[in-house]
Write a protein that holds these residues in place. Structure first.
Motif, PDB file in Angstrom:
ATOM      1  N   ASN A  22      36.661  52.449  40.047  1.00 41.06           N
ATOM      2  CA  ASN A  22      35.403  52.253  39.310  1.00 41.06           C
ATOM      3  C   ASN A  22      35.370  51.031  38.396  1.00 41.06           C
ATOM      4  O   ASN A  22      34.310  50.518  38.085  1.00 41.06           O
ATOM      5  N   LYS A  23      36.529  50.605  37.934  1.00 44.69           N
ATOM      6  CA  LYS A  23      36.552  49.473  36.989  1.00 44.69           C
ATOM      7  C   LYS A  23      37.852  48.710  37.202  1.00 44.69           C
ATOM      8  O   LYS A  23      38.803  48.821  36.429  1.00 44.69           O
ATOM      9  N   LYS A  24      37.837  47.926  38.298  1.00 43.54           N
ATOM     10  CA  LYS A  24      39.077  47.235  38.681  1.00 43.54           C
ATOM     11  C   LYS A  24      39.288  45.986  37.823  1.00 43.54           C
ATOM     12  O   LYS A  24      38.313  45.301  37.500  1.00 43.54           O
ATOM     13  N   PRO A  25      40.551  45.673  37.542  1.00 44.11           N
ATOM     14  CA  PRO A  25      40.810  44.389  36.871  1.00 44.11           C
ATOM     15  C   PRO A  25      40.601  43.256  37.887  1.00 44.11           C
ATOM     16  O   PRO A  25      40.639  43.502  39.094  1.00 44.11           O
ATOM     17  N   LYS A  26      40.401  42.023  37.390  1.00 47.12           N
ATOM     18  CA  LYS A  26      40.194  40.891  38.317  1.00 47.12           C
ATOM     19  C   LYS A  26      41.441  40.669  39.173  1.00 47.12           C
ATOM     20  O   LYS A  26      41.348  40.434  40.369  1.00 47.12           O
ATOM     21  N   VAL A  27      42.612  40.769  38.524  1.00 44.18           N
ATOM     22  CA  VAL A  27      43.874  40.648  39.262  1.00 44.18           C
ATOM     23  C   VAL A  27      44.571  42.007  39.176  1.00 44.18           C
ATOM     24  O   VAL A  27      44.707  42.571  38.091  1.00 44.18           O
ATOM     25  N   GLU A  28      44.978  42.511  40.349  1.00 50.35           N
ATOM     26  CA  GLU A  28      45.582  43.839  40.390  1.00 50.35           C
ATOM     27  C   GLU A  28      46.729  44.014  39.375  1.00 50.35           C
ATOM     28  O   GLU A  28      47.604  43.130  39.276  1.00 50.35           O
ATOM     29  N   GLU A  29      46.671  45.117  38.641  1.00 49.63           N
ATOM     30  CA  GLU A  29      47.717  45.495  37.687  1.00 49.63           C
ATOM     31  C   GLU A  29      47.888  44.564  36.483  1.00 49.63           C
ATOM     32  O   GLU A  29      48.878  44.643  35.755  1.00 49.63           O
ATOM     33  N   ILE A  30      46.903  43.659  36.291  1.00 49.34           N
ATOM     34  CA  ILE A  30      46.977  42.738  35.143  1.00 49.34           C
ATOM     35  C   ILE A  30      45.696  42.885  34.309  1.00 49.34           C
ATOM     36  O   ILE A  30      44.587  42.916  34.848  1.00 49.34           O
ATOM     37  N   CYS A  31      45.862  42.946  32.987  1.00 42.35           N
ATOM     38  CA  CYS A  31      44.711  43.119  32.089  1.00 42.35           C
ATOM     39  C   CYS A  31      43.865  41.845  32.028  1.00 42.35           C
ATOM     40  O   CYS A  31      44.393  40.751  31.798  1.00 42.35           O
ATOM     41  N   ASP A  32      42.536  41.998  32.214  1.00 36.53           N
ATOM     42  CA  ASP A  32      41.611  40.855  32.147  1.00 36.53           C
ATOM     43  C   ASP A  32      41.604  40.244  30.749  1.00 36.53           C
ATOM     44  O   ASP A  32      41.406  39.046  30.576  1.00 36.53           O
ATOM     45  N   VAL A  33      41.783  41.102  29.732  1.00 33.53           N
ATOM     46  CA  VAL A  33      41.619  40.649  28.348  1.00 33.53           C
ATOM     47  C   VAL A  33      42.832  39.876  27.846  1.00 33.53           C
ATOM     48  O   VAL A  33      42.695  38.785  27.287  1.00 33.53           O
ATOM     49  N   CYS A  34      44.055  40.437  28.080  1.00 35.57           N
ATOM     50  CA  CYS A  34      45.227  39.801  27.446  1.00 35.57           C
ATOM     51  C   CYS A  34      46.338  39.448  28.437  1.00 35.57           C
ATOM     52  O   CYS A  34      47.372  38.930  28.024  1.00 35.57           O
ATOM     53  N   GLY A  35      46.125  39.762  29.724  1.00 39.31           N
ATOM     54  CA  GLY A  35      47.162  39.419  30.704  1.00 39.31           C
ATOM     55  C   GLY A  35      48.322  40.407  30.717  1.00 39.31           C
ATOM     56  O   GLY A  35      49.316  40.199  31.416  1.00 39.31           O
TER      57      GLY A  35
ATOM     58  N   TYR B 271      40.987  50.640  32.449  1.00 36.29           N
ATOM     59  CA  TYR B 271      40.482  50.279  33.784  1.00 36.29           C
ATOM     60  C   TYR B 271      40.503  51.524  34.663  1.00 36.29           C
ATOM     61  O   TYR B 271      41.017  52.581  34.279  1.00 36.29           O
ATOM     62  N   HIS B 272      39.962  51.370  35.872  1.00 32.91           N
ATOM     63  CA  HIS B 272      40.038  52.434  36.871  1.00 32.91           C
ATOM     64  C   HIS B 272      40.286  51.771  38.224  1.00 32.91           C
ATOM     65  O   HIS B 272      39.661  50.741  38.516  1.00 32.91           O
ATOM     66  N   ILE B 273      41.156  52.385  39.030  1.00 32.64           N
ATOM     67  CA  ILE B 273      41.547  51.722  40.288  1.00 32.64           C
ATOM     68  C   ILE B 273      40.384  51.554  41.266  1.00 32.64           C
ATOM     69  O   ILE B 273      40.440  50.727  42.154  1.00 32.64           O
TER      70      ILE B 273
END
Ligand code: AP5
Ligand code: MG
Length: 219
Positions: A141-154, A137-139
Motif C-alpha cells: 500500500n505504501k512502497k518506498p521508492k527504493v526497496e527496503e530503503i527509507c525515502d526520508v532519511c535513507g 511504509y507498507h510492502i
C-alpha cells in the motif's frame, strides 16, 4: 484543538497522525513511539515496557500515565496536540481528564478509525518502518521508492518487533477487551466521531479534514 485518534492495531492511527501533524501544526504524541524510543535508548522505562510490548500486553497504567503527564507539560502542546495510542484503558482516560482539567484543558474530539479485522492483519503484516527515523511504509500500500530503503532519511526498513503473528493476535484481543470500551466513555461525552478507515490513506484523511472543518465552523 486537542485531539485523540483511536482504533485497533493497524487501523492507520500513525499514518493519519503524520498528515494531521503537518496540516494542522500540532504535535503527534504516540505512546507506542515513545516506548519504542525508550527501548532503543535502553532506559529503565524502556526495559520495563519491552516486557509487555513483546507479548502484546499493555504497559502498566502508572508508567504510561506518568509518561503522558510529562509530555503534555511541553510548550509545543500549548496550541493543541494529537494523542495516538493513549488512552487505552478507562483508568488512563480518567487520568487524562484529570491532567488536562488541572490546566483548564479538555479533549475536543476523538476520531475513531473503524477497520475490519482481516484488513488490520494485512496492514500489520506488510508494515515496514525505518530503523533510523521511524517513517512507516507498507510492502503493497505504501512502497518506498527504493526497496527496503527509507525515502526520508535513507535508513534501513525493518519489521516492528511486535508485528509477528502471535503478538498481533494478542494486541487485537487486548484492544477489544481493554480499549474498545473507551469508545462508550467518549460517546457519552458527545465527542466521539467514527470514521471509515478501510479505504486508502488519503481517502481516510478527507474524513478527518471534514471533521476539522466542521469543528472550526462551530468556533
Ligand atoms: P502502538 O505503537 O500504539 O501500536 P498499535 O495500537 O498496535 O497500533 P499500530 O501502531 O500497530 O497501528 P496504527 O493504527 O498506528 O497503524 P499504521 O498507521 O502504522 O503500541 C504498541 C504497543 O505499545 C502496545 O501493544 C502496548 O504494549 C504499548 N502501548 C502503547 N500505548 C500504550 C498505552 N497507552 N498503554 C499501555 N501500553 C501502551 O498503519 C499500519 C500499516 O498499514 C502501515 O504499513 C501503513 O502504511 C498501512 N496503512 C495505514 N493506513 C492505511 C490505509 N488507509 N490503506 C492502506 N494501508 C494503510
Ligand atoms: Mg501506530
Amino acid at each position: 484543538m486537542n485531539l485523540l485518534i483511536m482504533g485497533p492495531p493497524g487501523a492507520g492511527k500513525g499514518s493519519q497522525a503524520v498528515i494531521i501533524k503537518e496540516r494542522y501544526n500540532i504535535p503527534h504524541i504516540s505512546t507506542g513511539a515513545m516506548f519504542r524510543e525508550a527501548i532503543k535508548a535502553k532506559t529503565k522505562t524502556g526495559l520495563l515496557a519491552k516486557e509487555y510490548i513483546d507479548k502484546g500486553e499493555l504497559v502498566p497504567d502508572s508508567v504510561t500515565i506518568e509518561l503522558v503527564r510529562e509530555r503534555l507539560q511541553a510548550d509545543d502542546t500549548k496550541n493543541g496536540f494529537l494523542l495516538d495510542g493513549f488512552p487505552r484503558t478507562i483508568a488512563q482516560a480518567q487520568a487524562l481528564d484529570q491532567i488536562l482539567s488541572e490546566v483548564g484543558k479538555k479533549i475536543d474530539k476523538v476520531i475513531n478509525l473503524v477497520v475490519d479485522e482481516e484488513i488490520l492483519v494485512i496492514r500489520i503484516s506488510g508494515r515496514r518502518v525505518c530503523k533510523t527515523c521511524g517513517e512507516t511504509y507498507h510492502i503493497v500500500n505504501k512502497k518506498p521508492k527504493v526497496e527496503e530503503i527509507c525515502d526520508v532519511c535513507g535508513g534501513e526498513l525493518i519489521q516492528r518487533a511486535d508485528d509477528n503473528v502471535a503478538t498481533v493476535t494478542n494486541r487485537i484481543k487486548v484492544y477489544y477487551e481493554k480499549t474498545r470500551p473507551l469508545l462508550n466513555y467518549y460517546d457519552d461525552k458527545g465527542i466521539l466521531i467514527n470514521i471509515d478507515g478501510s479505504g486508502e490513506i488519503e481517502e481516510t484523511f478527507r474524513y478527518v479534514e471534514k471533521i476539522m472543518e466542521d469543528a472550526n465552523d462551530l468556533t
